[in-house]
Design an enzyme around this catalytic site. Structure first.
Site, PDB file in Angstrom:
ATOM      1  N   SER A 256      45.113  42.664  36.577  1.00 35.27           N
ATOM      2  CA  SER A 256      45.115  42.335  35.154  1.00 35.27           C
ATOM      3  C   SER A 256      46.332  42.952  34.485  1.00 35.27           C
ATOM      4  CB  SER A 256      43.841  42.865  34.473  1.00 35.27           C
ATOM      5  OG  SER A 256      42.681  42.303  35.029  1.00 35.27           O
ATOM      6  N   SER A 294      41.464  37.565  36.693  1.00 34.24           N
ATOM      7  CA  SER A 294      42.457  38.406  36.019  1.00 34.24           C
ATOM      8  C   SER A 294      42.160  38.511  34.529  1.00 34.24           C
ATOM      9  CB  SER A 294      43.860  37.805  36.220  1.00 34.24           C
ATOM     10  OG  SER A 294      44.843  38.621  35.630  1.00 34.24           O
ATOM     11  N   GLU A 296      44.216  39.066  31.114  1.00 35.49           N
ATOM     12  CA  GLU A 296      45.454  39.197  30.349  1.00 35.49           C
ATOM     13  C   GLU A 296      45.071  39.283  28.882  1.00 35.49           C
ATOM     14  OE1 GLU A 296      46.471  37.642  34.236  1.00 35.49           O
ATOM     15  OE2 GLU A 296      45.105  36.845  32.732  1.00 35.49           O
TER      16      GLU A 296
END
Length: 444
Positions: A256, A294, A296
């Site tokens: 991340s 992930s 973000e």
């Protein structure tokens, strides 16, 4: 385990700009860091101890805390406009819901590992209550803003080794000026594109003609796969992947990234949200495709307006940048994000963590050779936009993107435009002309 290829762990690490990488057209601030935005402080607490097999609760430990303090730490009483953006949400920033609802930042922003969010939030709450005893009584309660990434490939993350004392240390260490990068603070155990990552930062200073504003980005970078890595637009990862093909890599997670944006441009919350969206474009430049697992997540704030916690006023006046003037900030934040991520990798050194898991440092010599080989191409490309070959009009357009040494007084005013970018009519509508020519015969 196969022996990893030699890296530059014994060589002095340098920031990405020193490798000759093309990193955009705007100049950096004095320190090329988020601290170039006046009043922003950054501090770290780094925890490194133990080695060998993983013993949950005992180590090895490769983690820490990074603190970003807006307004020199007095953000509780003198709040600022804030916002954010989630590109992919397999991650967490505590306090984000309230931040997006109110559009206000009222606590420092802290970064740590996934399993330590609660401890860091608790430590921040303790610090705030000690400094402002009226919290929860004469003042409202607080929800500290704490972002996280998973450092379990190198760190005993389940051992939850971060304590309140580390939060206090990060706050105590917060300062202006250059920011330590790489294996520090919350970035200690982070990995980026299968190389050592961590904390990175960069800034941009707009020319006076574009407002003269300063913008800074700080990232805790922990995402990606080696073959996707792009350095200054060059497919460096594809080249390095062959050399490092026998080096074990983390395979359970894509990782991340948490990014924090600060600017002294006078932006409202919705404008900060839009600015944060462009951070995602900078992340993509380095090679992220925001994988399923992930996270973000971007948090941003503007230092231009102070929203006092206590006031006798009913109405508060704010300075606001016109939406039409946001484009240079969008470009600048994309550049700064890309450079901040690359700085996190260039400044990080190789690290061995739990179970002797090894993450190599980005081999700077090889990146430098790759960049130098492409230098003839870079030399033929001028950074500043050139005039088109279109015929010159009698009158120069009012909305020219000027840069460099042009002074604000020389910039022509921009036409007022609506939300769709269409100029408001400057002539009366045909019906109005007919009415006025009739002399208003309909009486008084």
């Amino acid at each position: 385990m196969a022996n990893p290829p030699e890296t530059e762990s014994t060589e002095k690490r340098v920031r990405a700009r020193e490798l000759g990488i093309p990193l955009g057209r705007f100049k950096t601030g004095r320190h090329n860091a988020i601290t170039d935005v006046e009043g922003v402080l950054v501090g770290h607490s780094t925890i490194i101890r133990g080695e060998g097999p993983l013993r949950p609760g005992h180590g090895p430990v490769r983690t820490g805390v990074t603190a970003i303090l807006p307004n020199r730490g007095n953000i509780f009483m003198e709040r600022m406009n804030g916002g954010g953006f989630v590109l992919n949400g397999a991650g967490e920033v505590s306090g984000m819901t309230q931040l997006m609802e109110w559009g206000l930042v009222e606590t420092p922003i802290l970064l740590t590992n996934t399993m330590s969010v609660g401890a860091v939030a608790d430590g921040m709450a303790r610090h705030m209550v000690e400094r402002y005893p009226g919290i929860g009584d004469e003042h409202d309660v607080i929800i500290p803003i704490v972002g996280e990434c998973d450092d379990s490939y190198l760190n005993d993350i389940a051992g939850r080794h971060v304590r309140a004392e580390h939060v206090y240390e990060a706050i105590r260490n917060a300062s202006e000026g250059p920011v330590p990068e790489g294996n520090v603070g919350g970035g200690t155990g982070m990995v980026t594109c299968d190389f050592k990552g961590g904390i990175g930062t960069a800034s941009r200073k707009l020319p006076e003609a574009l407002g003269g504003y300063t913008l800074g980005v700080l990232v805790m970078s922990n995402f990606g796969k080696m073959h996707n890595l792009r350095v200054g637009g060059l497919p460096v990862g594809e080249v390095l992947a062959e050399k490092f093909k026998d080096t074990p890599r983390r395979g359970q997670t894509y990782g991340s990234i948490i990014a924090v944006v600060a600017t002294d441009a006078p932006l409202l919350s919705h404008q900060i949200n839009r600015l944060c969206k462009r951070v995602a474009l900078g992340i993509g430049r380095v090679g992220s495709y925001a994988a399923h697992g992930s996270g973000e997540i971007v948090v941003g704030f503007s230092t231009a307006n102070i929203i006092p916690r206590r006031t006798q006023k009913m109405v508060y006046k704010l300075k606001i940048l016109l939406d039409q003037r946001l484009d240079p900030l969008y470009e600048a934040v994309m550049e700064a994000t890309e450079e901040a991520i690359l700085n996190s990798m260039c400044m990080a050194t190789s690290m061995k963590g739990v179970n002797d898991n090894f993450v190599p440092a980005l081999p700077l010599d090889e990146v430098r050779r790759f960049v130098q080989a492409c230098r003839p191409i870079f030399a033929s490309v001028k950074k500043r936009p050139q005039q088109t070959s279109a015929p010159v009009a009698r009158e120069k357009p009012a909305d020219v993107d000027k840069e460099g040494e042009v002074r604000a007084g020389a910039v022509l005013p921009t036409e007022v435009r609506g939300a769709e970018g269409i100029p408001f009519p400057t002539r009366p509508a045909p019906d109005d002309i007919e009415d006025s020519s009739s002399g208003g015969s309909s009486g008084s």
